[in-house]
Design a protein around this motif. Structure first.
Motif, PDB file in Angstrom:
ATOM      1  N   TRP A 138      87.016 -88.605 -58.177  1.00  7.73           N
ATOM      2  CA  TRP A 138      87.548 -89.353 -56.433  1.00  7.73           C
ATOM      3  C   TRP A 138      89.031 -88.791 -56.494  1.00  7.73           C
ATOM      4  N   GLU A 139      89.005 -88.234 -55.181  1.00  6.40           N
ATOM      5  CA  GLU A 139      90.014 -87.703 -54.896  1.00  6.40           C
ATOM      6  C   GLU A 139      90.534 -86.363 -55.089  1.00  6.40           C
ATOM      7  N   SER A 140      90.051 -85.936 -56.003  1.00  9.48           N
ATOM      8  CA  SER A 140      90.087 -84.299 -56.358  1.00  9.48           C
ATOM      9  C   SER A 140      90.098 -83.740 -55.233  1.00  9.48           C
ATOM     10  N   ASP A 141      90.989 -82.069 -55.557  1.00 11.34           N
ATOM     11  CA  ASP A 141      90.724 -81.308 -55.051  1.00 11.34           C
ATOM     12  C   ASP A 141      89.221 -80.968 -54.654  1.00 11.34           C
ATOM     13  N   GLU A 142      87.899 -80.780 -55.470  1.00 15.65           N
ATOM     14  CA  GLU A 142      87.027 -80.766 -55.386  1.00 15.65           C
ATOM     15  C   GLU A 142      86.154 -81.286 -54.333  1.00 15.65           C
ATOM     16  N   MET A 143      86.474 -82.857 -55.081  1.00 12.71           N
ATOM     17  CA  MET A 143      85.492 -83.794 -54.170  1.00 12.71           C
ATOM     18  C   MET A 143      86.426 -83.780 -52.964  1.00 12.71           C
ATOM     19  N   LEU A 144      87.051 -83.801 -52.428  1.00 16.64           N
ATOM     20  CA  LEU A 144      87.412 -83.103 -50.934  1.00 16.64           C
ATOM     21  C   LEU A 144      87.294 -82.639 -50.392  1.00 16.64           C
ATOM     22  N   SER A 145      87.088 -80.948 -51.324  1.00 15.27           N
ATOM     23  CA  SER A 145      86.810 -80.144 -50.849  1.00 15.27           C
ATOM     24  C   SER A 145      85.125 -80.213 -50.264  1.00 15.27           C
ATOM     25  N   MET A 146      84.609 -80.892 -51.353  1.00 17.60           N
ATOM     26  CA  MET A 146      82.826 -80.712 -51.373  1.00 17.60           C
ATOM     27  C   MET A 146      82.547 -81.953 -50.595  1.00 17.60           C
ATOM     28  N   THR A 147      82.877 -83.118 -49.850  1.00 17.38           N
ATOM     29  CA  THR A 147      82.774 -83.851 -48.864  1.00 17.38           C
ATOM     30  C   THR A 147      83.392 -83.206 -47.020  1.00 17.38           C
ATOM     31  N   THR A 148      84.517 -82.695 -47.730  1.00 13.06           N
ATOM     32  CA  THR A 148      84.560 -82.388 -46.462  1.00 13.06           C
ATOM     33  C   THR A 148      83.994 -80.843 -46.260  1.00 13.06           C
ATOM     34  N   PHE A 149      83.699 -80.346 -46.522  1.00 14.84           N
ATOM     35  CA  PHE A 149      82.692 -79.447 -46.526  1.00 14.84           C
ATOM     36  C   PHE A 149      81.200 -79.523 -46.483  1.00 14.84           C
ATOM     37  N   VAL A 150      80.073 -80.533 -46.722  1.00 12.19           N
ATOM     38  CA  VAL A 150      79.675 -81.387 -46.316  1.00 12.19           C
ATOM     39  C   VAL A 150      79.834 -81.917 -44.426  1.00 12.19           C
ATOM     40  N   SER A 151      80.523 -82.997 -44.985  1.00 12.96           N
ATOM     41  CA  SER A 151      81.177 -83.631 -43.761  1.00 12.96           C
ATOM     42  C   SER A 151      80.781 -83.070 -42.135  1.00 12.96           C
ATOM     43  N   TYR A 152      81.581 -81.892 -42.960  1.00 10.68           N
ATOM     44  CA  TYR A 152      81.837 -80.202 -41.504  1.00 10.68           C
ATOM     45  C   TYR A 152      80.019 -80.156 -41.175  1.00 10.68           C
ATOM     46  N   GLN A 153      78.779 -79.962 -42.044  1.00  8.87           N
ATOM     47  CA  GLN A 153      77.850 -79.086 -41.134  1.00  8.87           C
ATOM     48  C   GLN A 153      77.543 -80.518 -40.945  1.00  8.87           C
ATOM     49  N   SER A 154      77.756 -81.826 -40.027  1.00 12.50           N
ATOM     50  CA  SER A 154      77.737 -82.981 -39.156  1.00 12.50           C
ATOM     51  C   SER A 154      78.145 -83.140 -37.980  1.00 12.50           C
ATOM     52  N   LEU A 155      79.218 -81.985 -37.649  1.00 12.86           N
ATOM     53  CA  LEU A 155      80.182 -82.037 -36.987  1.00 12.86           C
ATOM     54  C   LEU A 155      79.651 -82.456 -36.087  1.00 12.86           C
ATOM     55  N   GLY A 156      80.544 -83.436 -34.459  1.00  9.49           N
ATOM     56  CA  GLY A 156      79.382 -83.882 -33.095  1.00  9.49           C
ATOM     57  C   GLY A 156      78.217 -84.573 -33.502  1.00  9.49           C
ATOM     58  N   MET A 157      77.599 -84.668 -34.318  1.00 11.83           N
ATOM     59  CA  MET A 157      76.226 -85.286 -34.781  1.00 11.83           C
ATOM     60  C   MET A 157      76.480 -87.466 -34.557  1.00 11.83           C
ATOM     61  N   PRO A 158      76.421 -87.835 -33.681  1.00 10.18           N
ATOM     62  CA  PRO A 158      76.381 -89.313 -33.677  1.00 10.18           C
ATOM     63  C   PRO A 158      75.915 -89.919 -35.148  1.00 10.18           C
ATOM     64  N   VAL A 159      77.246 -90.760 -35.459  1.00 11.45           N
ATOM     65  CA  VAL A 159      76.931 -91.634 -36.449  1.00 11.45           C
ATOM     66  C   VAL A 159      75.096 -92.466 -37.002  1.00 11.45           C
ATOM     67  N   ASN A 160      74.526 -92.591 -37.867  1.00 13.79           N
ATOM     68  CA  ASN A 160      73.615 -92.943 -37.541  1.00 13.79           C
ATOM     69  C   ASN A 160      73.123 -93.960 -38.630  1.00 13.79           C
ATOM     70  N   VAL A 161      73.810 -94.924 -39.264  1.00 19.73           N
ATOM     71  CA  VAL A 161      73.701 -95.797 -40.328  1.00 19.73           C
ATOM     72  C   VAL A 161      72.068 -96.557 -40.560  1.00 19.73           C
ATOM     73  N   LYS A 162      71.371 -96.328 -41.567  1.00 20.13           N
ATOM     74  CA  LYS A 162      70.469 -97.857 -41.815  1.00 20.13           C
ATOM     75  C   LYS A 162      70.946 -98.645 -42.522  1.00 20.13           C
ATOM     76  N   VAL A 163      71.527 -99.841 -41.713  1.00 18.27           N
ATOM     77  CA  VAL A 163      71.766-100.882 -42.189  1.00 18.27           C
ATOM     78  C   VAL A 163      70.890-102.225 -42.481  1.00 18.27           C
ATOM     79  N   ASP A 164      69.870-101.611 -42.052  1.00 19.11           N
ATOM     80  CA  ASP A 164      68.335-103.303 -42.412  1.00 19.11           C
ATOM     81  C   ASP A 164      67.711-102.403 -43.944  1.00 19.11           C
ATOM     82  N   GLY A 165      66.389-103.498 -43.584  1.00 12.94           N
ATOM     83  CA  GLY A 165      66.017-102.849 -45.452  1.00 12.94           C
ATOM     84  C   GLY A 165      66.361-103.400 -45.861  1.00 12.94           C
ATOM     85  N   PRO A 166      66.177-102.049 -47.116  1.00 13.86           N
ATOM     86  CA  PRO A 166      67.453-102.646 -48.061  1.00 13.86           C
ATOM     87  C   PRO A 166      68.605-102.884 -49.095  1.00 13.86           C
TER      88      PRO A 166
END
Lengths: 269, 150
Positions: A134-162
């Motif tokens: 956690w918080e290693s360069d590899e992890m931060l690079s991967m999470t940032t790269f993956v998150s960047y693919q959603s740039l501008g998209m509205p946050v839409n988390v599911k909080v009901d059900g399971p």
């Protein structure tokens, strides 16, 4: 000279209307997509300089992690002889929307998974290699790269059900006082957002900008790093990275910013 | 045996001198009408020392949230708490003491930390566990300093 009442009336109305518009503007800046109802992205509390830095990909230091992430994405590693691209495609397009809906409840694992945990799940079970720290360069690079693919998209988390149980626990954490200073998240980020504590402006503590390039850190960091920092500041024992407590809190905090745009990598002070 | 008796009575005498101590090791105090009349140390604090404790970021750190015009030389006064200019005119010494010791007695939902309390806290870092944020002397010094803000 003949008085043109029609013209005067029109002018007076125009001036009155203009004054009203000005007053309305003075009350509340129109933050556009960075505000949904009462909820404002941390972007709206930053300095103009930080916002300009975020807006320009060539100036945004967080883009370095996106680039590193793109390289890692294509890198074959582990016993299975695969890279992320082997299953998910070369471009990362398949990751569009992922950051907007994570953390998610995983039916098979029977638990809430955030992005870091899902990445490590893939590394261990699909690629058969070591998980990232956690918080290693590899992890931060991967999470940032993956998150960047959603740039501008509205946050839409599911909080009901399971996900409901995790959501409720995250909410309880948010409102529970902790540490020698005996403060809950809500005391700063709900009751006093926009206020100044020392030299810092308190934000609403939204999660939509993470991973964020924080000027104070001089690097990109995860939302859980921010949680640990906040907990330390109130002299409370932080939880370990990836703990159930922080993952639940991630879900709750993301939900508070439901509809705000994903800004990863954002720039924050 | 007589030695032990002497020790015990000596300890009791110290306790009596310092005022009584509660189970958590803190000096006991009495709250009436959201105020604490009696000094925690039995004597008046030192305002000059109080100013130091007030501004010290590892002790009172009061300027993190409050503003004081007389301390304009100190950078970065916070804005989420009220200005303390003239606070001595708005509250009695006993009310100021209550506010510093445990503001939650007055307003249970306040963000303000209790500076002399160790009970009922959750997940305190080991370094700070069972320790109040300020000593009784420091509390009295801060109260004495606040009384100068007229």
């Amino acid at each position: 000279m003949k008085t043109n009442w029609k013209q005067i009336t029109f002018l007076a109305a125009a001036i009155g209307f203009g004054a009203c518009m000005f007053a309305a503007n003075a009350d509340a800046t129109d933050w556009g997509k960075y505000q949904v109802g009462e909820h404002r992205s941390g972007y709206t509390y930053m300095t103009d300089e930080s916002r300009a830095m975020q807006n320009d990909n060539f100036q945004n230091p967080g883009m370095l992690w996106v680039e590193q992430g793109a390289e890692l994405w294509a890198k074959v590693d582990g016993k299975a002889g695969k890279s992320c691209a082997s299953c998910h495609g070369e471009s990362g397009d398949s990751m569009k929307g992922v950051a907007a809906r994570y953390p998610v409840y995983d039916q098979n694992l029977g638990k809430l998974q955030d992005l870091e945990q899902q990445i490590n799940y893939c590394l261990e079970t699909r690629m058969e290699t070591k998980p990232y720290k956690w918080e290693s360069d590899e992890m931060l690079s991967m999470t940032t790269f993956v998150s960047y693919q959603s740039l501008g998209m509205p946050v839409n988390v599911k909080v009901d059900g399971p996900a409901a149980a995790a959501f409720e626990k995250g909410k309880a954490f948010y409102y529970e006082r902790r540490g020698q200073l005996d403060m809950a998240c809500k005391h700063c980020h709900e009751d006093n957002a926009g206020g100044i504590i020392r030299a810092n402006t308190l934000t609403q503590g939204q999660g939509n900008g993470f991973p964020t390039y924080r000027l104070k850190w001089q690097k990109v960091g995860s939302l859980q790093r921010r949680f640990r920092g906040c907990n330390n500041e109130v002299r409370a024992k932080p939880y370990p990275y990836g703990s159930e407590e922080y993952t639940n809190l991630e879900l709750y905090v993301k939900w508070r910013g439901q509809g705000l745009p994903i800004e990863a990598p954002s720039v924050r002070n | 045996m007589p030695k032990l008796t002497i020790l015990v009575s000596a300890a009791a005498a110290v306790l009596l001198l310092a005022g009584s101590v509660s189970a958590d090791g803190l000096v006991k105090y009495k709250v009436a009408d959201n105020a604490i009349q009696q000094s925690l140390t039995g004597k008046a604090g030192d305002a000059a020392e109080g100013e130091k404790t007030f501004t010290n970021r590892k002790l009172g750190n009061c300027l993190a949230c409050h503003q004081v015009t007389a301390l304009a030389r100190e950078p970065f006064h916070g804005e989420i708490g009220p200005s303390l200019d003239g606070v001595a005119g708005r509250y009695s010494e006993a009310q100021l003491r209550m506010q510093v010791v445990n503001a939650k007695v007055i307003n249970p939902d306040t963000i303000m930390p209790a500076f002399y309390r160790t009970d009922g806290l959750h997940r305190v870092l080991d370094n700070f566990k069972d320790k109040p944020m300020l000593t009784p002397e420091q509390v009295e010094d801060v109260v004495a300093y606040l009384k100068t803000l007229k």
